[in-house]
Each structure stands twice: as C-alpha cells, then as structure tokens.
Motif scaffolding. Structure first.
Motif, PDB file in Angstrom:
ATOM      1  N   GLU A 102     -15.860  -7.037  11.270  1.00  0.00           N
ATOM      2  CA  GLU A 102     -15.077  -8.163  10.682  1.00  0.00           C
ATOM      3  C   GLU A 102     -13.720  -7.821  10.459  1.00  0.00           C
ATOM      4  OE1 GLU A 102     -17.815  -9.656   7.688  1.00  0.00           O
ATOM      5  OE2 GLU A 102     -16.094 -10.627   6.858  1.00  0.00           O
ATOM      6  N   HIS A 103     -13.328  -6.521  10.481  1.00  0.00           N
ATOM      7  CA  HIS A 103     -11.879  -6.112  10.290  1.00  0.00           C
ATOM      8  C   HIS A 103     -11.164  -5.848  11.577  1.00  0.00           C
ATOM      9  CE1 HIS A 103     -11.959  -6.695   5.899  1.00  0.00           C
ATOM     10  NE2 HIS A 103     -13.278  -6.119   6.020  1.00  0.00           N
ATOM     11  N   ASN A 104     -12.001  -6.098  12.461  1.00  0.00           N
ATOM     12  CA  ASN A 104     -11.462  -6.133  13.981  1.00  0.00           C
ATOM     13  C   ASN A 104     -11.014  -4.459  14.268  1.00  0.00           C
ATOM     14  OD1 ASN A 104     -10.897  -7.014  16.426  1.00  0.00           O
ATOM     15  ND2 ASN A 104      -9.009  -7.984  16.252  1.00  0.00           N
ATOM     16  N   LEU A 105     -11.599  -3.401  13.637  1.00  0.00           N
ATOM     17  CA  LEU A 105     -11.364  -2.200  13.885  1.00  0.00           C
ATOM     18  C   LEU A 105     -11.355  -1.584  15.138  1.00  0.00           C
ATOM     19  CD1 LEU A 105     -11.878  -0.957  10.282  1.00  0.00           C
ATOM     20  CD2 LEU A 105      -9.609  -1.376  11.139  1.00  0.00           C
ATOM     21  N   ALA A 106     -12.274  -2.144  15.628  1.00  0.00           N
ATOM     22  CA  ALA A 106     -12.858  -1.436  17.321  1.00  0.00           C
ATOM     23  C   ALA A 106     -11.682  -1.733  18.165  1.00  0.00           C
ATOM     24  CB  ALA A 106     -14.035  -2.267  17.667  1.00  0.00           C
TER      25      ALA A 106
END
Ligand code: HAM
Length: 429
Positions: A102-106
């Motif tokens: 959800e926090h686009n960390l990938a």
C-alpha cells in the motif's frame, strides 16, 4: 437485575495486569518480555510498526490460504456496516505485506525490517498456552533473499531466548524449497501417501490431494508413523534451493546456533517457501511452539506486488510468559513516599528529583489517608522501601528510609542525591 457473568471477558481472552491471579498474566512479566524483545529487535535494526487489528477478509484467505485451519475454521469474521467482509487478524504477516504494498515500498524502498507486538485472534479451543486472543511479538524482513538474513534471524531468536533466560529450547529447521522444488516434492509425496492412505486418519486422507504437506505434521500416531518414513524434501530440491538451505545451515554453524533438522516441519500457513523454523519447549504440553516463522518469497507477488523475497517470525507472548513467569520479580515501586498532612509538596518534589537522577520507580501516596493505611498499601503493591514525611521531617530535613523487605531502616537526609545514595545502599540498584 444484571447478570454480571454475562458481561465477563469472552472465553479464551485474558486480562493482563498487576491483579492477575495466574503469574503468567501478571503485567510485570509482560513488561519484561516486551521490553527485552523490543530492545533486542531495535539492536538488530528493526523498526516498530503498528498495523490495524482488522483487515479485509480476502487479505487473509488469499495470503494465508483458504484451505488452512486458520482461515477455514478459526477466523473472527464479520460484515461491517458498509457490507464489507472484515476479519480480526489471526497473524501479522499478511497485514505487513499489505502495508508494504500500500505504501509502494516494493518500488521505492524495497528493503524493510519491521517488528510488531500486539493481539491476534483465532477461534481455537482454549487450553493452556492456547487462547482466542493472544499476543505475538513478530518481525518481518522484506526485500532480502540472501541466506544470511535467515541465519541472522535465527541467531537473533537464539539471542532472545538467552536474554529471557529460557532453557531447554529446541530450534527446529526445515526448508520447503522454491515453487519448482515444492511441485516436485508434492508429486513424490502424493504418490507415497496414496499408497499408504489406509493407515491415515480421515482428515489426512482428505488432505492428500488438497494439502499433502500438512499430513507430515499430523499429531495422530498412525499418521506420524507414515510421515516419519516419507521421502525427504531435500531430495526434491532444485540446486538453487539446496544451495540456499546448505548456506543457512553453514552460517548457523559459524554463528554457533544449535538446531535440529526437522523434515516434518511444514507450518500451518500456506505462504511459506524455503527456510522454515520453530522453537519448541518440552514444558508446555501440546502447545509446544514458542515461536515460528520462515521465508515467504512468493507472498508479496501473490498479493499483487512484484516478486520480493521475505522472511519473518512470530513468538507467542503467553507461551513465553508461561515459561518465565516464576523467574520475573513482581515488585512494585523502589520507593513509596508517604506524606503526612502538609508534606505533599515536599514528597512530590523529592520524587521528581529522584526520577531525574536515575530510573527509580517512585510513587507518592496521594490518598491523604492515615499513615497505617498508606503503609499497608505500600506492602500490598510490594514497594521495596518507604519514607514517611511529616512535620518533624520537614523541619529537620531528615527522615528514615525503611527497607520493606527486612523492616530495617536508616536515617537519610531528605534531598535527591542523599536518598539516591541510600536507595543504592539499601536496594542494590
Ligand atoms: P504461527 O506459527 O501461526 O506463525 O504463530 C506464531 C506463534 O504464535 C506460535 O509459535 C505460538 O507461540 C503463538 N500462537 C499461535 N496461536 C496461538 C494461540 N491460539 N494462543 C497462543 N499463542 C499462539 C505466524 O503467525 C506467522 N505469522 C509467523 C511469521 C511471521 N512467519 C513469517 N513471518
């Protein structure tokens, strides 16, 4: 008339506090465990995260697996006012991966090391060491594939057991390999189990096609006898999976982490790949796992992200507490200050001064009651020492520090540094 018992806590859900009737539910024990684990996780570079207790049901059914006992039988699921199906989290990994995506960390910052502590919910049959609301301390490393992450996590957990003074803990280690390895092993296992299905219990017979791996950890004697002779997954591993596992084992040797290889350790959640582990004790009967975890290199992708390796663990706080409850001192404040009328402000000031000098736990009795009652309370909450301050003490600037353990007392000047020195003398630290 209100039936009070109707309003009592739900079965399998505990109150934890200084009032606890069972030592393992005493807050001093919990504070010790959470404090020790939090300090250690911080030392290993994990940042604390606080994630929701309620998540969309689909997150768990997709992430943990619809065929698992956890999702199929044990989730607390409800429909909210907006007609969405939500569930109380039965574990923390699926939510952590959800937050990661959800926090686009990938894409922006793929390597994340998180730890969490909080309640999880599973509608299991309550018994010693097994509750419907229970607490986990867990950690997840996202974005690292190297076997050194596996070895460091196991070494950290070994360190945690030492820090908590646990002995007799067995570290069980296995690998479930990558997808290709598991597919190959599945074929071998299904063939083996099918040939022996007459010896298996009904639910294991049913699992041969749906989830043959779970047959390996069935507790029934007849199934176990079949499982111990099953072909070993090591023989089905791809060269890459084999190399990863061998490297983890070699590193554990270097780090002097004792372990046993347990080819029957398959874990109850479907997301595992590669390294899996459990730490077990002989002291808790059938609820013998104090912690468990492993790699879940395919979960981020399964939940809609890019391929991302990951590994994590979770420990059961109640189970740790059952093991160490008797060893943790359940003492109250180091110093209990008792003001007689007119001495409140002197007591509050002295307490403040002491707390600044050192992390003393100092409590001022603000009840305004009689000294006798105040001394009783000091005893009841197991305060370690007390000073009564009245008009005489105020006038002379001197009082008596009473050691509540052996009822001895020493004269002391009523200022921060002098009381601090007297406490060190009287209590040790
Ligand atoms: P788990 O093996 O399902 O793994 O749970 C971890 C630990 O939680 C168990 O070893 C046990 O100590 C405790 N536990 C589980 N159920 C109960 C219960 N009903 N009552 C008391 N304690 C319980 C997981 O939950 C994974 N999320 C671990 C993980 C993290 N894997 C990768 N990352």
């Amino acid at each position: 008339v209100v039936d009070k018992t109707e309003l009592y806590a739900v079965k399998g859900m505990n109150d934890i506090g200084p009032f606890a009737s069972e030592p393992f539910l005493h807050s001093a024990v919990w504070q010790h465990i959470l404090g020790t684990a939090g300090t250690l996780l911080n030392q290993y570079g994990f940042a604390p995260v606080h994630l929701p207790v309620v998540e969309p049901t689909a997150l768990f059914s997709r992430g943990i697996g619809a065929e698992t006992d956890i999702v199929g039988k044990e989730m607390y699921t409800f429909t909210d006012r907006g007609d969405r199906s939500l569930s109380l989290r039965p574990e923390g990994t699926a939510g952590a991966v959800r937050a990661y995506l959800e926090h686009n960390l990938a894409r922006t910052d793929p390597v994340q090391k998180w730890w969490y502590a909080g309640p999880m919910f599973r509608a299991e049959r309550p018994q010693k060491g097994r509750y419907r609301q229970f607490y986990q301390i867990g950690a997840e490393v996202l974005g690292i594939a190297d076997p050194s992450a596996d070895a460091e996590m196991l070494s950290m957990l070994h360190h945690l057991c030492t820090a908590l003074g646990l002995d007799g803990i067995a570290v069980r280690l296995n690998t479930l390999g990558d997808r290709e390895s598991r597919q190959a092993y599945r074929g071998v296992l299904v063939e083996y189990l099918t040939a022996r299905q007459g010896e298996l219990c009904e639910s294991c017979r049913g699992r041969i096609q749906t989830n043959p791996f779970r047959v390996l950890d069935c507790k029934r004697e007849t199934c176990h006898a079949v499982a111990v002779n099953a072909p070993d997954i090591l023989l089905s591993l791809t060269p890459a999976s084999r190399e990863h596992f061998d490297r983890v084992c070699a590193l554990l040797g270097d780090l002097k982490v004792p372990y046993v290889r347990d080819p029957l350790l398959v874990r109850g959640l479907d997301y595992y790949t590669g390294t899996t582990f459990e730490f077990t004790t002989g002291l808790l009967g059938s609820q013998d796992a104090i912690l468990g975890g492993g790699r879940y290199d395919e979960l981020v992708e399964l939940l809609g992200g890019p391929p991302t390796p990951a590994i994590g663990f979770a420990a059961g706080v109640e189970r740790l507490a059952l093991l160490i409850a008797d060893k943790v001192a359940k003492t109250g404040p180091d110093l209990y200050l008792i003001p007689m009328p007119g001495a409140q402000s002197a007591c509050l000031l002295l307490a403040g001064e002491l707390r600044k000098i050192a992390p003393w736990r100092v409590e001022v009795d603000c009840s305004g009651g009689r000294v006798k009652h105040q001394m009783h309370r000091a005893d009841r909450i197991r305060a370690r020492s007390a000073i009564v301050i009245g008009s005489e003490e105020l006038a002379s600037g001197r009082g008596k520090l009473k050691n509540l353990k052996d009822s001895t007392d020493v004269p002391v000047e009523l200022c921060g540094p002098a009381v601090h020195a007297a406490l060190l003398d009287c209590l040790g630290s």
